[in-house]
Design an enzyme around this catalytic site. Structure first.
Site, PDB file in Angstrom:
ATOM      1  N   CYS A 141      32.148  37.964  35.268  1.00 25.79           N
ATOM      2  CA  CYS A 141      30.407  38.497  34.890  1.00 25.79           C
ATOM      3  C   CYS A 141      31.241  39.869  35.410  1.00 25.79           C
ATOM      4  O   CYS A 141      30.370  41.091  34.738  1.00 25.79           O
ATOM      5  CB  CYS A 141      29.807  37.573  35.835  1.00 25.79           C
TER       6      CYS A 141
ATOM      7  N   GLU B 255      34.170  41.113  37.811  1.00 29.40           N
ATOM      8  CA  GLU B 255      35.217  41.922  38.381  1.00 29.40           C
ATOM      9  C   GLU B 255      35.936  42.439  37.870  1.00 29.40           C
ATOM     10  O   GLU B 255      36.683  42.408  36.732  1.00 29.40           O
ATOM     11  CB  GLU B 255      36.436  39.798  38.562  1.00 29.40           C
TER      12      GLU B 255
END
Lengths: 91, 909
Positions: free
Chosen positions: B512, B514
């Site tokens: 999402c 990183e």
């Protein structure tokens, strides 16, 4: 007793249903009676190398080393799949 | 007059002028308003998406079977060869269904939305509940998080068994007739899986007992080594695009001959190169067969299909699949088909979430550009293929334990496509194909792939406004990431591994949000050279998973003892906190102890993983494995400093710090014991267990409550809160960020002897981690959900507008951390029309320019969400942004639904 999901014309969607290609790509529920167009599909249980045992499992003798197998395993891409005798299939 | 029913928290708050459904910057219009922008997908994409909407999450054990059989037959082989034979057999034998009207083909398992158990990794959680293995897993705390995790009851989740379908883990359905085979496969790996062997060795860490207590008390919520050991990284499709499978097989076989018996000057890993190249050649043969089998299935369907249009499409599929099974892709459609199947191939080798395709609009651009120029492709076709890709990616499911799939992921798999950013030379990389990717995301709204804009000052205005148009559909994507901050983090973290400014421009988002390192690779296509970006780092979000910050504060206040489980989690500190600094000092000691113990245990788990079941597909695809002849286990990737420490509940932690300091140490209104007493008694409210819900709005007063905690609760609620540009609390955040990002993580190293870094996002963990945490000093009640994300305010507490929230959030250097996360909910009326789009862009730009790393929006009228909660049957297609991902409303558990409803709704910008 064979199910829709045992048919060569069946395209699986999920664990409850799939698409019947023989009847105009309609949705069918696996656990409903099959139709006259039923054609055995590609599963271990339809293979001549499969020896049925208990709990829907058996033995695969198709390869150099025997190994356990299960009846409902998809075998469309198994290089050793050979359709078994027609009398094994109860539509 | 006596109360006829227990007073709800909402009623108590209303009496105090507070609300759980807070509106800021005005009031919502009287009439419920829908989202402004609505477009439709192509009929083909719509047909295929509709199948998805009616599809159950289904388990298939074909992969489990063929891997187990091949691995058994090759028992005694060099481990990486054994694994290669296992995966080769999987890809050779998997069913290859093609559904009506498909152009882009492929499936992870034999179902439309299928996944498979991987018992060589973990098997305990899908054993029958009476098995010794399952009971042993319970004893280690491995399932503790699952007990407080929830799936949504709607959509494709099989939450209960029915007919011949058995529910597994509250989400997946499996046919009753194959359950015995599934259990047999699980038992085949008992004692040999990464989970079991890793467990055996992690127990040799002297402080293992603390680790077990940490898991049982849900101070941390899962073991990363055997649950989702890969993912949160970016794919790299380059080698297959450049060479094709035949070219790669030839290369590997040639290199195997060259390195056989040669130590290469390295007495540790040099000899491994032979096994590496041989295993990669076997893997490529398996992948090639898998591609080819789709061609064969198209051939088979051609024999029983009469419709001419369908026949033409099947012929095209057949030709393409047989060809790209061997050769490198020639066209845009070839390339998209190839990268989609490669993506699935990677997903099939491990239980995984957050495997991102990366910047595929730039990877595929060479094919798009040349096809358009040659008249082989129209933009309408390219857009439709992107819609089909969206549907296909949305069908991806991950099979992992409930605590992970439900408690962390909310059933999402986080395949993130990034757009924008900079090219290798430092110019804007946004292109025409990415505009079509956005358009496909607007027209064919699905959860996957989610989109992320790498915002840069060089990004064209037209492109940014297109992004705002997409955001306004309410799909929650694209999230906006700050390109400059991302590059700075990448440079800091990987400079010792050779990272340069130019290379840092190739970064992308894995999972999402990183931040992940990338690399530019030279693609030759149609006589031209293109530098394309792709991932080149290991999984970037493995290590210490989601430390529960408020829970550690609770344990600090209670001398290391967890009242919920009755466990002495940490050694008693026996300190009286004469000053606030004493309290924070002890908090940091417990925090550090958690990281220390978990890091050691996770290192062992991941070491067992890399020895037994290392990544094969990624070790083929990621630079510089092929050049080095080394896979992930031998640090063959270009960047390996990727393990992290994740946290959850930071807003509640900081708000609690502020309340304690203010009420106990500055104002001396209460003693610490008085405050602890109020927290122990949940401020006079029932426990969430007694209420039967972890949702804020369901909480109610105890029947026998005499109001003795009302005043202290009110004071806790009124204490300074993060998000209002108040230095009193914001400075605490900045101090914390410095310690958390800079001072603490560098004390630890991963199993690759690389420094750790921190990661600040919640995903869905703020639900289950809140569920196990007592009342907190910020006034939050026991068991209720934390604030989402890391930079979001607690629902209803940000009362001074978005810009005050931005001030609070940006007083620290976001590039010290892998990420930060900010969610905003805005009413559709505030973004209406072109003017609304510009306002939204200005708002976004303001946050980026102040140094915020990430922001994402929910453009929604909260009343729609309430209606959807009451009548889910009418809202199967409703999408909502949670925390880093978009999910169908009906597939989210109720605590998170309530938290999204409760978030502050901004009525204007």
């Amino acid at each position: 007793m064979c199910k829709h999901s045992d048919c060569a014309n069946y395209i699986p969607i999920d664990v409850a249903k799939g698409i019947c290609h023989a009847n105009g790509d309609i949705t069918v529920q696996i656990d409903t009676p099959t139709c006259p167009k039923f054609t055995p599909g590609f599963k271990c249980k339809f293979c001549s190398h499969y020896q049925a045992g208990e709990q829907n499992m058996g033995t695969c003798t198709g390869f150099e080393d025997k190994f356990w197998a299960f009846a409902d395993n998809g075998a469309k891409n198994c290089e050793k799949f050979e359709r078994g005798a027609a009398e094994k299939v109860e539509a | 007059m006596a109360q006829l029913h227990p007073m709800k928290l909402t009623e108590v708050l209303a009496e105090r002028g507070l609300s759980l459904e807070s509106q800021a910057n005005g009031e919502a219009p009287k009439e419920i308003q829908d989202r402004e922008i609505k477009k439709e997908p192509t009929p083909r994409a719509n047909y295929l998406r509709n199948i998805y909407f009616d599809t159950l999450s289904s388990l298939d054990v074909q992969e489990s079977y063929w891997y187990t059989r091949a691995a058994t037959e090759h028992d005694g082989e060099v481990p990486i060869m054994r694994r290669a034979y296992g995966l080769k057999s999987v890809f050779q034998h998997l069913d290859t269904p093609i559904w009506p009207h498909e152009l882009l083909v492929g499936a992870k398992a034999g179902f439309y939305r299928g996944s498979a158990p991987l018992p060589w990794l973990t098997e305990s959680f899908f054993m029958d509940k009476d098995s010794d293995l399952y009971k042993a897993a319970l004893a280690t705390g491995a399932e503790s998080s699952a007990e407080v995790s929830h799936f949504g009851a709607g959509g494709g989740n099989v939450t209960k068994s029915f007919g011949n379908v058995v529910s597994v883990g509250g989400k997946y359905g499996v046919r009753r007739e194959i359950v015995p085979a599934m259990h047999r496969l699980a038992y085949a790996w008992a004692g040999k899986s990464v989970e079991d062997v890793g467990r055996k060795y992690e127990q040799m860490v002297p402080e293992y007992k603390i680790k077990e207590n940490i898991m049982k008390s849900v101070v941390s919520n899962f073991d990363s080594g055997f649950t989702i050991p890969q993912g949160r990284e970016v794919m790299n499709y380059y080698y297959v695009l450049e060479y094709g499978f035949d070219g790669l097989i030839d290369f590997c076989e040639k290199r195997a001959g060259e390195v056989a018996g040669e130590a290469g000057g390295d007495g540790i890993s040099g000899m491994d190169r032979l096994y590496y190249y041989k295993s990669m050649a076997e893997l490529c043969r398996g992948l090639s067969a898998w591609f080819d089998n789709y061609g064969r299935e198209a051939d088979r369907l051609l024999t029983c299909t009469e419709d001419e249009t369908s026949r033409a499409e099947l012929s095209e599929i057949s030709e393409r699949m047989h060809r790209i099974a061997h050769e490198k892709p020639k066209t845009f459609k070839d390339a998209l088909q190839a990268i989609y199947l490669l993506h699935l191939a990677e997903l099939n080798e491990d239980a995984m979430s957050g495997l991102s395709p990366g910047r595929i609009g730039q990877v595929l651009y060479p094919y798009f550009e040349q096809d358009i120029e040659a008249g082989r492709l129209t933009e309408a076709e390219a857009e439709e293929w992107n819609e089909l890709y969206r549907v296909k990616m949305t069908c991806i499911d991950a099979f992992a334990c409930t605590g992970v799939v439900g408690g962390v992921l909310s059933g999402n798999t986080f395949n993130n496509v990034c757009i924008g950013g900079l090219d290798r030379e430092g110019k804007s990389a946004a292109n025409r194909l990415e505009m079509l990717i956005l358009e496909a995301g607007i027209k064919c709204q699905t959860t996957q792939p989610t989109l992320s804009l790498l915002y840069d000052e060089a990004t064209p205005e037209e492109f940014l406004l297109k992004c705002m148009e997409c955001v306004k559909t309410g799909a929650g994507y694209p999230a906006i990431m700050n390109n400059r901050i991302g590059m700075e983090f990448i440079q800091n973290q990987y400079q010792h591994e050779g990272m340069t400014v130019r290379e840092s421009r190739a970064w992308s988002v894995g999972g999402c949000l990183e931040t992940s390192p990338g690399t530019w690779m030279p693609l030759h296509h149609g006589g031209k050279l293109y530098w394309i970006p792709g991932g080149s780092g290991q999984p970037t979000s493995v290590g210490v998973h989601f430390l529960n910050n408020p829970k550690i504060l609770e344990l600090t206040l209670n001398n290391g003892f967890d009242k919920r489980t009755g466990l002495q989690v940490f050694e008693p500190h026996n300190r009286t906190f004469d000053t606030f600094d004493d309290l924070v000092d002890q908090y940091k000691k417990y925090y550090e102890k958690s990281v220390e113990v978990l890091n050691k245990c996770m290192n062992i788990q991941h070491d067992v993983w890399r020895k037994f079941t290392p990544s094969m597909v990624n070790s083929l695809l990621k630079p510089n494995c092929l050049e080095r002849g080394l896979g992930i286990a031998q640090k063959g990737y270009r960047y390996n400093a990727t393990f992290n420490i994740e946290c959850c509940g930071m807003c509640n932690q900081i708000n609690s710090f502020a309340a304690i300091k203010k009420l106990v140490y500055d104002d001396h209104k209460y003693t610490l014991d008085q405050l602890k007493d109020a927290l122990d008694h949940n401020f006079g409210y029932k426990t969430s267990k007694e209420v039967g819900s972890e949702s804020l709005k369901d909480q109610e007063k105890r029947d026998d409550d005499d109001g003795r905690y009302d005043e202290i609760h009110a004071d806790c609620l009124r204490a300074p809160k993060y998000g209002n540009d108040e230095p009193y609390v914001d400075d605490m955040l900045y101090d914390w960020e410095h310690w958390f990002c800079e001072d603490m993580p560098h004390k630890f190293e991963s199993l690759y002897a690389e420094p750790l870094y921190v990661c600040q996002m919640s995903v869905s963990t703020h639900g289950p981690e809140g569920a196990v945490t007592a009342a907190t000093a910020d006034g939050r009640l026991e068991g209720t959900t934390f604030a989402d994300a890391s930079m979001s305010a607690y629902p209803g507490t940000d009362t001074h507008g978005q810009y005050a929230l931005f001030e609070s959030a940006t007083g620290w250097d976001h590039s010290m951390s892998q990420n930060s996360q900010m969610n905003l909910k805005i009413h559709p009326s505030a973004t209406k029309g072109v003017e609304g789009s510009r306002k939204l862009l200005d708002l976004t730009r303001a946050y980026m320019r102040k140094g915020g790393f990430h922001i994402q929006y929910n453009i929604v009228d909260s009343r729609v969400l309430k209606k959807a909660q009451a009548h889910p049957e009418n809202y199967r297609t409703l999408l909502i942004r949670v925390a880093g991902f978009t999910q169908y409303w009906v597939e989210i558990g109720k605590p998170i639904q309530d938290e999204v409803i409760a978030r502050t709704e901004y009525e204007s910008i």
